[in-house]
Design a protein around this motif. Structure first.
Motif, mmCIF file in Angstrom:
data_model
loop_
_atom_site.group_PDB
_atom_site.id
_atom_site.type_symbol
_atom_site.label_atom_id
_atom_site.label_comp_id
_atom_site.label_asym_id
_atom_site.label_seq_id
_atom_site.Cartn_x
_atom_site.Cartn_y
_atom_site.Cartn_z
ATOM 1 N N LEU A 61 33.585 80.314 -46.447
ATOM 2 C CA LEU A 61 34.429 81.507 -46.425
ATOM 3 C C LEU A 61 34.329 82.272 -47.746
ATOM 4 O O LEU A 61 34.188 83.493 -47.770
ATOM 5 C CB LEU A 61 35.888 81.127 -46.136
ATOM 6 N N ALA A 64 31.016 83.954 -47.932
ATOM 7 C CA ALA A 64 30.993 85.098 -47.011
ATOM 8 C C ALA A 64 31.756 86.271 -47.618
ATOM 9 O O ALA A 64 31.313 87.431 -47.530
ATOM 10 C CB ALA A 64 31.598 84.701 -45.663
ATOM 11 N N ASN A 68 30.114 89.845 -48.529
ATOM 12 C CA ASN A 68 30.703 91.093 -48.035
ATOM 13 C C ASN A 68 31.010 92.051 -49.176
ATOM 14 O O ASN A 68 30.645 93.229 -49.145
ATOM 15 C CB ASN A 68 31.997 90.797 -47.263
ATOM 16 N N ILE A 189 39.805 87.606 -46.751
ATOM 17 C CA ILE A 189 39.210 87.822 -45.433
ATOM 18 C C ILE A 189 39.913 88.956 -44.684
ATOM 19 O O ILE A 189 39.297 89.672 -43.906
ATOM 20 C CB ILE A 189 39.230 86.503 -44.619
ATOM 21 N N SER B 83 34.663 94.178 -38.983
ATOM 22 C CA SER B 83 34.880 93.265 -37.870
ATOM 23 C C SER B 83 33.563 92.649 -37.390
ATOM 24 O O SER B 83 33.490 91.449 -37.093
ATOM 25 C CB SER B 83 35.560 94.064 -36.743
ATOM 26 N N TRP B 86 32.285 89.989 -39.940
ATOM 27 C CA TRP B 86 32.926 88.688 -39.864
ATOM 28 C C TRP B 86 32.551 87.937 -38.589
ATOM 29 O O TRP B 86 32.407 86.705 -38.604
ATOM 30 C CB TRP B 86 34.447 88.817 -40.016
ATOM 31 N N MET B 89 29.342 86.428 -39.395
ATOM 32 C CA MET B 89 29.529 85.254 -40.255
ATOM 33 C C MET B 89 29.970 84.059 -39.402
ATOM 34 O O MET B 89 29.560 82.922 -39.653
ATOM 35 C CB MET B 89 30.591 85.538 -41.321
#
Lengths: 200, 200, 200, 200
Positions: A61, A64, A68, A189, B83, B86, B89
């Protein structure tokens, strides 16, 4: 010394992005190599792997989130210079420490030092990302929507505080410290509409 | 919350594709690291590796199918948003579990739990792919040839049923369950002319 | 044989860069796999890993320098031919030896042979880079700012001398040899404004 | 079934190239993980690693040749279709077997079976490459310089013969078989001016 000269020659970002993508992708998948299948063949033989799996999930996470954010940051960057290149290398180096921290805490989730080290590695990554961000915004117009959006960057400002709290708490209660580190990941997130809008 | 607003700012897909490519490529090759050459130097010393090899071959096929489908899906996508990022991911995370499942079932092909877990991981991947697909088609015109082609997506609808059947059957006959999972892979390898035509 | 014919058909550099990026990225992260978390759960259990960590840090810096220089070099290249492709493969091969050298010296930092071998690997990389650079400048105008800037390439000329000195010194004092190799890395990290300006 | 219809919709090659690049890059570097530094700290402690190193060097050369040829082939391709995608996956699968073959022969260079298996893996790669090439030329004009140049593809036609000879010879003299496999690699490294000219 690097001067914040807007007229300076900037290179395009493509190859830096490609290289960073490869490093992030490898770091993520390298952690999977650590998962050796258990000796037994029953579901309960997987139980001892659960803490390792959760540590992997948390690190996935975080990586990620960094990918991002890195994606958005480089998208906004007008170009790169030597200073940005090295700041990016600094971030990648800190990111390569995550699999080590993950493996240690995954095997010793009840212990203070591994939890604290994991927090320290996350803190190092946050600092490295902040430096990269500063080097990039230094090449941008101070009045651009992106730079102004970052000015109220409460997530970026809160995270180091929580990491530091997690590091200290690790010596009191590793579990509590881990919950804080999970909380920071969840905070990131939740989509960052602010930056997306500034770019929109 | 994410709203399915077609006017929303979408990013280009290039970097997401590059990152996904790297992760898929590493997952595929990481499984090869598990193949340690045998102690002996005769051909029959390779025999104990045959189940591992077949498990690797099956996982390679699944990852190749996912890469192919991912390729077509991202090609059709008008762009990406937070969106979609994720959801992507999520798919990559599920894909990174494949090497673990492959190693466990490859070493214990006669056992129920490893076979069932392998089926569960495939099911997770199918769900993650479905979510990614939904997030992408949500940004597309409902009347586009691509979206309509997916409407009759019988492979996508059948696969989870077969995975579930495989998971249950693993407790009766691991071999039969494995044959079903092999069958699903073969079903996917038969070229999907429908999507190719919709894009053509 | 390859002739330095400026009219020769040159291919674009993109795929060579992408391939090299992937190899550099994997070499960097492969070294991290060597870091196995310690048995114990205290901070002092990390102490035996410190030399390994420092060796990793040094190798990371060298690989980052090579990636940066490779980036600038390929940026300046008008295109690639078979000769450049193979010179690049030569550099990548030498670079893949770095993790091995790093692991040996990291575990035996007090010993002569591992330190000397690490120096030899760095020297091989310098030679391979020089060959690649020559193959590329052979396709460029001799009067271009880039080629002239390389003419006074004092870093490129000094490095092999220092590597050789480090290799010899390793048999007298491994520590002193290592300090020289650290010094060369630092020399390279200081931004090379000369090349950046020639490209500007 | 796939029909050789020139009017068929072809996709661009970029993502297939990027994915293949990543797989080739990882295969090359994965072989380095097998090199564990020796226990001792003297140069003569490296001696037992020499056969492994030579096996790695040979495999590196083969993978470099495949990458080079793949580069030229995809450059010439007007686009890709499902059939080409799967032929490419077939080549990548065969390529992922190289590290296993390399590790076995590197540890047992004096034995027949490992040498023969290495030859078999190279033969599989040659067949897979030939299939990929056929699928690509099927989409091209039969009178193009590239297709005609491949018509006299003596290297491509000789290699399988030599691989087969190497496989058989491995049971008589592993060393002799290995020399043949080295010879084929050298034959390929000599620049293929024919294809370069056809593209020029």
């Amino acid at each position: 010394m690097y001067t914040e000269n807007m007229k300076e020659r900037l290179f395009e970002t493509t190859r830096l992005e490609a290289f960073s993508d490869a490093v992030f992708a490898i770091i993520i998948t390298i952690m999977v190599i650590e998962f050796h299948p258990p000796e037994g063949t029953e579901f309960h033989d997987l139980l001892p792997l659960v803490p390792k799996f959760l540590a992997y999930l948390l690190s996935f996470l975080y990586l990620a989130v960094y990918w991002n954010n890195h994606h958005h940051l480089l998208k906004a960057a007008p170009g790169i210079n030597g200073s940005i290149m090295w700041a990016n290398m600094g971030l990648l180096f800190c990111a390569t420490l995550i699999p080590f921290g993950t493996a240690w805490v995954g095997e010793n989730y009840h212990a203070s030092a591994p939890t604290a080290l994991y927090g320290v590695i996350l803190l190092l990554n946050a600092v490295a990302y902040y430096i990269l961000q500063s080097r990039i915004t230094a090449t941008m117009d101070k009045k651009s929507a992106f730079v102004r959006a970052l000015g109220v960057d409460f997530k970026g400002k809160l995270s180091p505080v929580f990491y530091a709290a997690g590091i200290v708490l690790a010596f009191v209660s590793p579990l509590l410290a881990q919950l804080i580190l999970v909380g920071v990941a969840i905070m990131w997130i939740v989509p960052d509409r602010r930056v997306e809008q500034a770019l929109g």
